[in-house]
Design a protein around this motif. Sequence first.
Motif, PDB file in Angstrom:
ATOM      1  N   SER A 163       0.761  -1.130  -0.032  1.00  0.00           N
ATOM      2  CA  SER A 163      -0.089   0.100   0.071  1.00  0.00           C
ATOM      3  C   SER A 163       0.823   1.170   0.115  1.00  0.00           C
ATOM      4  N   TYR A 164       2.095   1.338   0.718  1.00  0.00           N
ATOM      5  CA  TYR A 164       2.969   2.414   0.915  1.00  0.00           C
ATOM      6  C   TYR A 164       3.542   2.554  -0.396  1.00  0.00           C
ATOM      7  N   LEU A 165       3.821   1.386  -1.069  1.00  0.00           N
ATOM      8  CA  LEU A 165       4.660   1.483  -2.430  1.00  0.00           C
ATOM      9  C   LEU A 165       3.734   2.027  -3.394  1.00  0.00           C
ATOM     10  N   PHE A 166       2.586   1.745  -3.536  1.00  0.00           N
ATOM     11  CA  PHE A 166       1.489   2.166  -4.250  1.00  0.00           C
ATOM     12  C   PHE A 166       1.259   3.774  -4.310  1.00  0.00           C
ATOM     13  N   LEU A 167       1.120   3.978  -2.975  1.00  0.00           N
ATOM     14  CA  LEU A 167       0.834   5.504  -2.834  1.00  0.00           C
ATOM     15  C   LEU A 167       1.994   6.130  -3.116  1.00  0.00           C
ATOM     16  N   LEU A 168       3.315   6.023  -2.437  1.00  0.00           N
ATOM     17  CA  LEU A 168       4.276   6.810  -2.741  1.00  0.00           C
ATOM     18  C   LEU A 168       5.031   6.613  -4.156  1.00  0.00           C
ATOM     19  N   GLY A 169       4.962   5.386  -4.618  1.00  0.00           N
ATOM     20  CA  GLY A 169       5.380   5.216  -6.053  1.00  0.00           C
ATOM     21  C   GLY A 169       4.629   5.835  -7.116  1.00  0.00           C
ATOM     22  N   GLY A 170       3.446   6.035  -6.781  1.00  0.00           N
ATOM     23  CA  GLY A 170       2.518   6.839  -7.641  1.00  0.00           C
ATOM     24  C   GLY A 170       2.663   8.258  -7.613  1.00  0.00           C
ATOM     25  N   MET A 171       2.992   8.762  -6.413  1.00  0.00           N
ATOM     26  CA  MET A 171       3.154  10.326  -6.383  1.00  0.00           C
ATOM     27  C   MET A 171       4.667  10.555  -7.117  1.00  0.00           C
ATOM     28  N   ALA A 172       5.661   9.459  -6.829  1.00  0.00           N
ATOM     29  CA  ALA A 172       6.871   9.677  -7.420  1.00  0.00           C
ATOM     30  C   ALA A 172       6.684   9.778  -9.009  1.00  0.00           C
ATOM     31  N   LEU A 173       6.060   8.901  -9.630  1.00  0.00           N
ATOM     32  CA  LEU A 173       5.782   8.734 -11.084  1.00  0.00           C
ATOM     33  C   LEU A 173       4.966   9.961 -11.587  1.00  0.00           C
ATOM     34  N   ALA A 174       4.165  10.475 -10.570  1.00  0.00           N
ATOM     35  CA  ALA A 174       3.357  11.580 -11.191  1.00  0.00           C
ATOM     36  C   ALA A 174       4.510  12.938 -11.619  1.00  0.00           C
ATOM     37  N   VAL A 175       5.334  12.872 -10.445  1.00  0.00           N
ATOM     38  CA  VAL A 175       6.229  14.104 -10.401  1.00  0.00           C
ATOM     39  C   VAL A 175       7.353  13.874 -11.634  1.00  0.00           C
ATOM     40  N   ILE A 176       7.545  12.525 -11.830  1.00  0.00           N
ATOM     41  CA  ILE A 176       8.416  12.198 -13.025  1.00  0.00           C
ATOM     42  C   ILE A 176       7.892  12.609 -14.348  1.00  0.00           C
ATOM     43  N   CYS A 177       6.504  11.947 -14.518  1.00  0.00           N
ATOM     44  CA  CYS A 177       6.070  12.450 -15.606  1.00  0.00           C
ATOM     45  C   CYS A 177       5.740  13.782 -16.142  1.00  0.00           C
ATOM     46  N   ALA A 178       5.527  14.500 -15.034  1.00  0.00           N
ATOM     47  CA  ALA A 178       5.135  16.117 -15.132  1.00  0.00           C
ATOM     48  C   ALA A 178       6.422  16.599 -15.579  1.00  0.00           C
TER      49      ALA A 178
END
Length: 138
Positions: free
Chosen positions: A106-121
């Motif tokens: 759950s923590y990997l999903f939450l933090l990984g998704g936020m990191a992916l959002a920053v990377i993709c932006a």
Amino acid sequence: MSSAGRGSMLAQPLQRPSAGRIAAYVGLFVLGAVVGLAGSLVQAGWFPGGLLLALAGAAGLFLGGARAVGGRAGAVAPAVGWVITVIGLSTGRPEGDFLFGAGGGSYLFLLGGMALAVICATLGPGRQPGGDAARLAK
């Protein structure tokens, strides 16, 4: 660095986006919320593969939104919808019910998704001037 004699792009006043662009941002926001909801269900159901599938879907949406709209805001709109949905689903209710367990996935999903959002932006195309292409002389 001037486009058609109007001066620098930074000196130009901001213009309101068109109705089609606003509709695209709203659609990407809703699509980000749907991907966040689906990813939150999939990541816990099939742990290692589901987590990777959910994060790959989120990354595809963020980067695809940036490419489709032609700017970084195309990645930010679905990321905001994704983050709001995932954080809303991760909070517990007064009765003690919750959707996410307190596990590492759950923590990997939450933090990984936020990191992916920053990377993709960050990887999304920035605002470019509309003039002719220029090349430095050799």
